[in-house]
Enzyme design. Structure first.
Site, mmCIF file in Angstrom:
data_model
loop_
_atom_site.group_PDB
_atom_site.id
_atom_site.type_symbol
_atom_site.label_atom_id
_atom_site.label_comp_id
_atom_site.label_asym_id
_atom_site.label_seq_id
_atom_site.Cartn_x
_atom_site.Cartn_y
_atom_site.Cartn_z
ATOM 1 N N ALA A 16 0.886 -1.167 0.000
ATOM 2 C CA ALA A 16 0.000 0.000 0.000
ATOM 3 C C ALA A 16 0.926 1.220 0.000
ATOM 4 O O ALA A 16 2.144 1.079 -0.200
ATOM 5 C CB ALA A 16 -0.906 -0.042 1.220
ATOM 6 N N VAL A 17 0.378 2.389 0.249
ATOM 7 C CA VAL A 17 1.160 3.631 0.099
ATOM 8 C C VAL A 17 2.504 3.588 0.829
ATOM 9 O O VAL A 17 3.568 3.839 0.241
ATOM 10 C CB VAL A 17 0.319 4.823 0.623
ATOM 11 N N GLY A 19 4.236 1.041 2.172
ATOM 12 C CA GLY A 19 5.126 -0.044 1.762
ATOM 13 C C GLY A 19 5.791 0.253 0.428
ATOM 14 O O GLY A 19 7.001 0.073 0.258
ATOM 15 N N SER A 135 7.575 6.671 10.941
ATOM 16 C CA SER A 135 6.793 7.904 10.892
ATOM 17 C C SER A 135 7.234 8.804 9.751
ATOM 18 O O SER A 135 8.409 8.858 9.408
ATOM 19 C CB SER A 135 6.919 8.670 12.201
ATOM 20 N N LYS A 190 6.588 4.658 19.165
ATOM 21 C CA LYS A 190 5.841 5.228 18.027
ATOM 22 C C LYS A 190 4.423 5.616 18.458
ATOM 23 O O LYS A 190 3.879 6.643 18.027
ATOM 24 C CB LYS A 190 5.797 4.226 16.858
ATOM 25 N N HIS A 193 4.692 8.810 20.200
ATOM 26 C CA HIS A 193 4.925 9.819 19.167
ATOM 27 C C HIS A 193 3.568 10.276 18.607
ATOM 28 O O HIS A 193 3.310 11.464 18.437
ATOM 29 C CB HIS A 193 5.806 9.234 18.045
ATOM 30 N N ASN A 194 2.700 9.316 18.327
ATOM 31 C CA ASN A 194 1.396 9.662 17.762
ATOM 32 C C ASN A 194 0.523 10.413 18.767
ATOM 33 O O ASN A 194 -0.219 11.318 18.388
ATOM 34 C CB ASN A 194 0.674 8.404 17.271
ATOM 35 N N GLU A 197 1.691 13.762 18.667
ATOM 36 C CA GLU A 197 1.195 14.315 17.382
ATOM 37 C C GLU A 197 -0.251 14.815 17.558
ATOM 38 O O GLU A 197 -0.597 15.912 17.112
ATOM 39 C CB GLU A 197 1.282 13.202 16.337
ATOM 40 N N TYR A 198 -1.087 14.027 18.231
ATOM 41 C CA TYR A 198 -2.468 14.469 18.490
ATOM 42 C C TYR A 198 -2.446 15.790 19.278
ATOM 43 O O TYR A 198 -3.205 16.710 18.997
ATOM 44 C CB TYR A 198 -3.228 13.432 19.348
ATOM 45 N N ARG A 295 -11.299 15.166 19.743
ATOM 46 C CA ARG A 295 -11.658 14.380 18.545
ATOM 47 C C ARG A 295 -13.011 13.707 18.751
ATOM 48 O O ARG A 295 -13.835 13.672 17.844
ATOM 49 C CB ARG A 295 -10.585 13.346 18.229
HETATM 50 C C1 6PG Z 1 3.155 9.099 11.268
HETATM 51 C C2 6PG Z 1 1.703 9.223 11.548
HETATM 52 C C3 6PG Z 1 0.969 8.067 10.961
HETATM 53 C C4 6PG Z 1 -0.526 8.320 10.826
HETATM 54 C C5 6PG Z 1 -1.218 8.503 12.128
HETATM 55 C C6 6PG Z 1 -2.576 9.099 11.945
HETATM 56 O O1 6PG Z 1 3.882 9.121 12.229
HETATM 57 O O2 6PG Z 1 3.532 9.034 10.094
HETATM 58 O O3 6PG Z 1 1.491 9.252 12.915
HETATM 59 O O4 6PG Z 1 1.321 6.955 11.690
HETATM 60 O O5 6PG Z 1 -0.712 9.442 10.060
HETATM 61 O O6 6PG Z 1 -1.344 7.253 12.703
HETATM 62 O O7 6PG Z 1 -3.263 8.817 13.077
HETATM 63 P P1 6PG Z 1 -4.800 9.063 13.251
HETATM 64 O O8 6PG Z 1 -5.484 8.514 12.039
HETATM 65 O O9 6PG Z 1 -5.147 8.335 14.505
HETATM 66 O O10 6PG Z 1 -4.958 10.550 13.360
#
Ligand code: 6PG
Length: 488
Positions: A16-17, A19, A135, A190, A193-194, A197-198, A295
């Site tokens: 997929a994208v 990979g 990521s 990771k 990390h996410n 990111e949120y 969210r």
């Molecule tokens: C990354 C992103 C990636 C993905 C998120 C989106 O590090 O490249 O975090 O893993 O974009 O998982 O997460 P949500 O769909 O939960 O917002």
């Protein structure tokens, strides 16, 4: 089967994208790669892309056996399929053709315990396993992601040379990859990390809301503000793309695209796991939790529209349209509030990682994690260098907030931060992330909290006992009897 020099150095299953792009990246860095996908058209598509993008050494296979056998020993296969059952199925399909010492690397956003389970099952077959956080989205996978491999160190060593070249390269700081630690630590890191990111995305959205709803900034002004912020302490991928977003016109009508996007945030689950883990480990992560709650609430679009109707005579729209706002000052205050809030959010994420590391005996190096997040990943930011330096100064730092540099930065910004949050609250504009960060700071910095009262209440109704400030041991008081007596 050909001779060793016709064998590929590595394999990748799942085109997929992510990979597909990671496979092309690996090939471009000079490592011949075999690729496989259950839907064979993806294999042909990838091989064709490899040809078009400079005859990259990518060989496609339509059946799992010839795919596995096309890789040099010890074989390393990266799996990039949907987390959960599809990973198990892919491993099952491939592992029957693999031999002692071969290795599978799962590059998905996988739950860390699944990785630990699989690592154990694989070791029973004398196969090695890594769970590697990747990521950076599509662009990162193609040109340099941040990589977080955890699990078998032996397996990591087998492909370290590839990972060091494939990862994003940051001048003066090196490739954005390091061996994270044992077990599921790569996936756990990771995941956090996410979560961070949120938090970042929520805080940026709040800054946007305050500037738009209170400051009345237009999209083109917002573009300029975010572009300017991206020159300073807030310089980061997320600020950069935010600036870009405000410049994109709607291709299906008038105005800007951002205004046509439905205000409902989706999610795949890693942010939720982060908050669940924070609760599990008793680590406060209010900013990340606030971003998750936001969210959830955003998803209640119909209910919100209905509630907006119910409360339309609440009087706040008057405040919003009549209040005088000094735009330049507001912009500067919001920048500072955003930065200070971000420090608190990262402090929460880092402490969550540390708590898990202690629980699992992973011995994770927080400074090193900040280093590999400086490039390639979604939260990449100039700010991460400061975090790295804070942990270099003191690897046992209890909280980023008390690092001498960060504590000064917070103090310098707290007046602006409080002004923004107060203004937002008084205007009925929600800034849950900024408020949660401020409350985190204000709670953490206080030597004495009202927790004495909560303990008293617990002991009053449940005889849960309490500690005293002036004597050691557990105490219990017959509060009820004493209260009754005092009322007589
Ligand atoms: C990354 C992103 C990636 C993905 C998120 C989106 O590090 O490249 O975090 O893993 O974009 O998982 O997460 P949500 O769909 O939960 O917002």
């Amino acid at each position: 089967m050909g001779s060793a020099d016709t064998l590929s150095r590595i394999g990748l299953a799942g085109l997929a994208v992510m990979g597909q792009n990671l496979a092309l990246n690996i090939a471009e860095k000079g490592f011949p790669i075999s690729v496989y996908n259950r839907t064979t058209s993806k294999v042909d598509e990838t091989v064709e892309r490899a040809r078009q993008e400079g005859n990259l050494p990518v060989r496609g296979f339509h059946d799992p056996r010839s795919f596995v056998l096309s890789i040099q020993k010890p074989r390393v296969i990266i799996v990039l399929v949907k987390a959960g059952a599809p990973v198990d199925q892919t491993i099952q399909t491939l592992s029957v053709h693999m031999e002692k010492g071969d290795c599978v690397i799962d590059g998905g956003n996988e739950w860390y315990e699944n990785t630990e389970r699989r690592e154990k099952a694989m070791s029973e077959l004398s196969l090695l396993y890594l769970g590697m956080g990747v990521s950076g989205g599509e662009e990162g996978a193609r040109h340099g992601p941040s990589l977080m491999p955890g699990g078998s160190f032996e397996a990591y060593k087998n492909i370290e040379d590839i990972l060091l070249k494939v990862a994003a390269q940051v001048p003066d700081s090196g490739p954005c990859v390091t061996y994270i630690g044992k077990g599921g630590s790569g996936n756990f890191v990771k995941m956090v990390h996410n979560g961070i990111e949120y938090g970042d995305m929520q805080l940026i959205a709040e800054a946007y809301d305050v500037l738009k709803s209170i400051g009345k900034l237009s999209n083109s002004e917002l573009h300029d503000v975010f572009a300017e912020w991206n020159q300073g302490e807030l310089l980061s991928f997320l600020i950069e793309i935010t600036a870009d977003i405000f410049s994109i016109k709607d291709d299906k009508g008038d105005g800007y695209l951002v205004d046509k996007v439905l205000d409902k945030t989706g999610m795949k689950g890693t942010g939720k796991w982060t908050v669940q883990q924070a609760a599990e480990l008793s680590v406060a992560a209010p900013t990340i939790a606030a971003s998750l709650d936001s969210r959830f609430l955003s998803g209640l679009k119909e209910e919100r529209v209905n509630a907006a109707n119910v409360f339309k005579h609440g009087g706040l729209s008057g405040i919003l349209s009549n209040q005088f706002v000094d735009k330049r000052k507001l912009i500067d205050d919001v920048r500072q509030a955003l930065y200070a809030s971000k420090i608190c959010s990262y402090a929460q994420g880092m402490n969550l990682i540390r708590a898990k590391s202690i629980e699992k005996g992973w011995d994770l190096k927080l400074g090193e994690l900040a280093r590999i997040w400086k490039g390639g990943c979604i939260i990449r930011a100039v700010f991460l260098d400061r975090i790295k330096k804070a942990y270099d100064r003191n690897p046992y730092l209890a909280n980023l907030l008390i690092d001498p540099e960060f504590s000064k930065e917070i103090l310098d910004r707290q007046a602006a931060w409080r002004r923004v949050v107060s203004l937002a609250i008084n205007s009925g504009i929600t800034t849950p992330g900024m408020c949660a960060s401020l409350a985190y700071f204000d709670t953490y910095r206080r030597g004495r909290l009202p927790a004495n009262l909560v303990q008293s209440q617990r002991d009053y109704f449940g005889a849960h006992t309490y500690e005293r400030i002036d004597a050691s041991g557990a105490f219990h008081t017959e509060w009820f009897k004493l209260a009754k007596k005092s009322k007589m």
